[in-house]
Every structure is written in C-alpha cells, then in structure tokens.
Write a protein that holds these residues in place. Structure first.
Motif, PDB file in Angstrom:
ATOM      1  N   ARG A  49      42.810  37.088  35.808  1.00 28.10           N
ATOM      2  CA  ARG A  49      41.879  36.996  36.934  1.00 28.10           C
ATOM      3  C   ARG A  49      42.571  37.421  38.231  1.00 28.10           C
ATOM      4  NH1 ARG A  49      37.282  34.298  37.554  1.00 28.10           N
ATOM      5  NH2 ARG A  49      38.019  33.511  39.569  1.00 28.10           N
ATOM      6  N   GLN A  50      43.788  36.914  38.444  1.00 36.32           N
ATOM      7  CA  GLN A  50      44.517  37.249  39.664  1.00 36.32           C
ATOM      8  C   GLN A  50      44.869  38.728  39.707  1.00 36.32           C
ATOM      9  OE1 GLN A  50      44.834  35.245  42.300  1.00 36.32           O
ATOM     10  NE2 GLN A  50      43.650  33.779  41.082  1.00 36.32           N
ATOM     11  N   GLN A  51      45.175  39.305  38.535  1.00 39.62           N
ATOM     12  CA  GLN A  51      45.467  40.743  38.487  1.00 39.62           C
ATOM     13  C   GLN A  51      44.236  41.547  38.890  1.00 39.62           C
ATOM     14  OE1 GLN A  51      45.032  42.787  34.974  1.00 39.62           O
ATOM     15  NE2 GLN A  51      46.440  44.477  35.432  1.00 39.62           N
ATOM     16  N   LEU A  52      43.087  41.165  38.360  1.00 41.32           N
ATOM     17  CA  LEU A  52      41.848  41.881  38.684  1.00 41.32           C
ATOM     18  C   LEU A  52      41.495  41.739  40.169  1.00 41.32           C
ATOM     19  CD1 LEU A  52      39.679  41.051  35.539  1.00 41.32           C
ATOM     20  CD2 LEU A  52      40.437  43.323  36.270  1.00 41.32           C
ATOM     21  N   ILE A  53      41.703  40.555  40.720  1.00 41.39           N
ATOM     22  CA  ILE A  53      41.446  40.356  42.144  1.00 41.39           C
ATOM     23  C   ILE A  53      42.353  41.249  42.974  1.00 41.39           C
ATOM     24  CG2 ILE A  53      41.645  38.700  44.045  1.00 41.39           C
ATOM     25  CD1 ILE A  53      40.786  36.517  42.028  1.00 41.39           C
ATOM     26  N   GLY A  54      43.629  41.315  42.596  1.00 38.01           N
ATOM     27  CA  GLY A  54      44.571  42.168  43.316  1.00 38.01           C
ATOM     28  C   GLY A  54      44.198  43.635  43.235  1.00 38.01           C
ATOM     29  N   VAL A  55      43.798  44.089  42.051  1.00 37.40           N
ATOM     30  CA  VAL A  55      43.395  45.481  41.866  1.00 37.40           C
ATOM     31  C   VAL A  55      42.147  45.779  42.704  1.00 37.40           C
ATOM     32  CG1 VAL A  55      42.379  47.091  40.204  1.00 37.40           C
ATOM     33  CG2 VAL A  55      44.441  45.801  39.594  1.00 37.40           C
ATOM     34  N   ALA A  56      41.180  44.869  42.638  1.00 39.69           N
ATOM     35  CA  ALA A  56      39.938  45.066  43.390  1.00 39.69           C
ATOM     36  C   ALA A  56      40.207  45.092  44.890  1.00 39.69           C
ATOM     37  CB  ALA A  56      38.942  43.956  43.055  1.00 39.69           C
ATOM     38  N   LEU A  57      41.068  44.181  45.362  1.00 36.26           N
ATOM     39  CA  LEU A  57      41.373  44.139  46.791  1.00 36.26           C
ATOM     40  C   LEU A  57      42.040  45.433  47.235  1.00 36.26           C
ATOM     41  CD1 LEU A  57      41.432  42.597  49.445  1.00 36.26           C
ATOM     42  CD2 LEU A  57      43.582  41.542  48.716  1.00 36.26           C
ATOM     43  N   GLU A  72      36.141  51.846  37.616  1.00 37.63           N
ATOM     44  CA  GLU A  72      37.389  52.153  38.319  1.00 37.63           C
ATOM     45  C   GLU A  72      38.316  50.944  38.343  1.00 37.63           C
ATOM     46  OE1 GLU A  72      37.064  54.888  41.957  1.00 37.63           O
ATOM     47  OE2 GLU A  72      35.083  53.983  41.794  1.00 37.63           O
ATOM     48  N   ILE A  73      37.741  49.785  38.564  1.00 33.60           N
ATOM     49  CA  ILE A  73      38.548  48.562  38.585  1.00 33.60           C
ATOM     50  C   ILE A  73      39.172  48.330  37.208  1.00 33.60           C
ATOM     51  CG2 ILE A  73      38.447  46.043  38.826  1.00 33.60           C
ATOM     52  CD1 ILE A  73      36.170  46.521  40.894  1.00 33.60           C
ATOM     53  N   ILE A 113      42.370  47.817  31.537  1.00 36.48           N
ATOM     54  CA  ILE A 113      41.578  47.090  30.550  1.00 36.48           C
ATOM     55  C   ILE A 113      40.206  47.751  30.431  1.00 36.48           C
ATOM     56  CG2 ILE A 113      42.753  44.900  30.993  1.00 36.48           C
ATOM     57  CD1 ILE A 113      40.366  44.039  32.673  1.00 36.48           C
ATOM     58  N   SER A 114      39.399  47.259  29.508  1.00 43.72           N
ATOM     59  CA  SER A 114      38.075  47.839  29.300  1.00 43.72           C
ATOM     60  C   SER A 114      37.058  47.239  30.261  1.00 43.72           C
ATOM     61  CB  SER A 114      37.607  47.581  27.859  1.00 43.72           C
ATOM     62  OG  SER A 114      37.420  46.190  27.645  1.00 43.72           O
ATOM     63  N   ARG A 115      35.973  47.960  30.453  1.00 42.54           N
ATOM     64  CA  ARG A 115      34.891  47.463  31.322  1.00 42.54           C
ATOM     65  C   ARG A 115      34.345  46.117  30.844  1.00 42.54           C
ATOM     66  NH1 ARG A 115      30.513  49.917  34.461  1.00 42.54           N
ATOM     67  NH2 ARG A 115      28.624  48.673  34.217  1.00 42.54           N
ATOM     68  N   PRO A 116      34.070  45.956  29.516  1.00 43.57           N
ATOM     69  CA  PRO A 116      33.560  44.651  29.057  1.00 43.57           C
ATOM     70  C   PRO A 116      34.513  43.498  29.354  1.00 43.57           C
ATOM     71  CG  PRO A 116      33.171  46.302  27.382  1.00 43.57           C
ATOM     72  CD  PRO A 116      34.059  46.928  28.413  1.00 43.57           C
ATOM     73  N   LEU A 117      35.830  43.784  29.350  1.00 39.82           N
ATOM     74  CA  LEU A 117      36.786  42.716  29.603  1.00 39.82           C
ATOM     75  C   LEU A 117      36.737  42.258  31.065  1.00 39.82           C
ATOM     76  CD1 LEU A 117      38.826  40.996  28.150  1.00 39.82           C
ATOM     77  CD2 LEU A 117      40.598  42.681  28.686  1.00 39.82           C
ATOM     78  N   VAL A 118      36.415  43.190  31.973  1.00 40.06           N
ATOM     79  CA  VAL A 118      36.242  42.791  33.371  1.00 40.06           C
ATOM     80  C   VAL A 118      35.110  41.774  33.471  1.00 40.06           C
ATOM     81  CG1 VAL A 118      35.642  43.549  35.704  1.00 40.06           C
ATOM     82  CG2 VAL A 118      37.081  45.005  34.258  1.00 40.06           C
TER      83      VAL A 118
END
Length: 235
Positions: free
Chosen positions: A15-23, A38-39, A45-50
């Motif tokens: 979750r923290q990795q995705l937040i960092g990437v999105a930010l 893109e995120i 990772i895959s879109r479904p995993l997001v």
C-alpha cells in the motif's frame, strides 16, 4: 550467474509503495492525466492488483494527498532558536521546496483536483493550515493569542498558499526572492495590525527586540526607509 528473486511485499508495505508511486506521478502531472494502468506499471504490478489494495483511483489519490499533506505540514516545524525572521525564512524555504518539487500535487491538494468537494480532502487542507498556524503561534511565543494576532497569522498562511499557487504558473519570480518577500509580508501584516491595537504593538515590539539589523525584518526596515523621502512636501 545468480537469478534475482522478487521479494513478496506485505499488505501495508505494498500500500505504501503504491501511495509513493501515485504521489510521484501526481507530483509531475495533473491527477486527471494519470491512469491506474500507469500507476500499476510504475509499481511493477498488474492493474487488478492495484484494485486489490485500493477500490479505485480516487481512494488512491486521497491516500497520496494524505501523505503530501503530512509532509507539507512538517515543513512548518522549526526549532525555536534564533530570531523569528530567520526562522520564518527557513520555513518558507522548505515550503517552497515542496511546492517546487511537487507542483501538480500541491495544486491538487490545495485546489481539490478530482476530489474537489470531498470532505476528506477539505479536512486535509484544513489540517495543513491549522498545523502551520499553530507552529507560527508557537514561534511567536504567545500562549493565548489575541484575535488580531490570530487574524495576522491565518491571513499570512493563506497568503503563502495563494502566492505558491500563483508562482507555479510560470515561476516568473525567483523562488528565493519570493520566500524573502513572504517573510516581509508577515512583518508588514503584523505592523499594520500593531498600528491599530496596543496589544499587537506590544507583541511586535517583543518580536523586533530579538531581530538583528541584517536579518529579514531589518532588511525590510531598510528597504522601506529608502522609499520614504527625507521630508514631506511643504515641510
């Protein structure tokens, strides 16, 4: 030859990795222009995993704004050492460094972006403003701030915010110059209020007593003195 093995991340770590990437993506482009695909690609990772970690782009966007808001509020934290003018100048330096590095993200946070009108987003913005207000009051050293002092500080926080948003549109004024000008703006707001209220006058005298002649507030006095004629017409 060794083969690299991708380590499996825990739920919170992912979750923290995705937040960092999105930010990071939101900091360089408008959030409206960033897709979940893109995120996902940036995170590897895959879109479904997001969607496994966040129900949609809005929830991920709000989580990224939460991190940005916390970091922005931290920029106002400053040790209570030395003259107030120098402290405010350091605060403005960190504040505009954040604005410079995360322009679209800062704009999205303050203007609402795709989450405009969201109660959570509005609450985050209010938290940043309140944190800034409380830090400045702490620096001034007034335990029970009078109404006029509260007005000065809150007005100045709003001025810094609106100035940063305008500056992002072309960055036409050198950043360091603008940071110093905002510190001067604080002194000017306090001085005008002091002219109307004895309590504010006492607070301003206390602030200026610790200011060196070559500090930000001393520089403002020098600049203003240079604008005042030696004698008014007719004298």
């Amino acid at each position: 030859m060794t083969t690299g093995v991708r380590r499996r991340m825990g739920v919170e770590e992912r979750r923290q990795q995705l937040i960092g990437v999105a930010l990071e993506l939101f900091s360089n482009r408008s959030p409206d222009d960033v897709s979940i695909d893109e995120i996902a690609a940036a995170a590897g990772i895959s879109r479904p995993l997001v969607y496994h970690y966040f129900p949609g782009k809005l929830s991920l966007y709000e989580a990224a704004l939460r991190r940005a808001a916390d970091e922005l509020a931290d920029r106002f934290v400053e040790p209570r050492e030395g003259p107030l003018g120098a402290r405010l100048l350091r605060v403005m330096g960190r504040y505009f460094a954040f604005v410079d590095e995360h322009g679209p993200g800062f704009s999205a946070l303050m203007r609402g972006g795709p989450a405009a009108g969201s109660s959570r987003t509005n609450a985050m913005i209010d938290e940043v403003r309140q944190a800034a207000y409380e830090q400045i009051i702490t620096h001034i050293g007034v335990a029970d701030p009078p109404a006029r002092l509260e007005l000065v500080v809150r007005s100045w926080v709003s001025l810094a915010e609106s100035t940063a948003l305008l500056w992002l549109d072309g960055r036409r004024i050198p950043r360091a110059e603008l940071e110093l000008q905002l510190v001067h703006d604080f002194a000017a707001l306090a001085a005008v209020s002091a002219a109307y209220d004895p309590e504010m006058a006492g607070i301003l005298v206390q602030i200026l007593a610790g200011e060196p002649a070559d500090g930000p507030f001393g520089e403002l006095v020098g600049r203003l003195a240079a604008l005042v004629p030696a004698a008014l017409p007719g004298e």
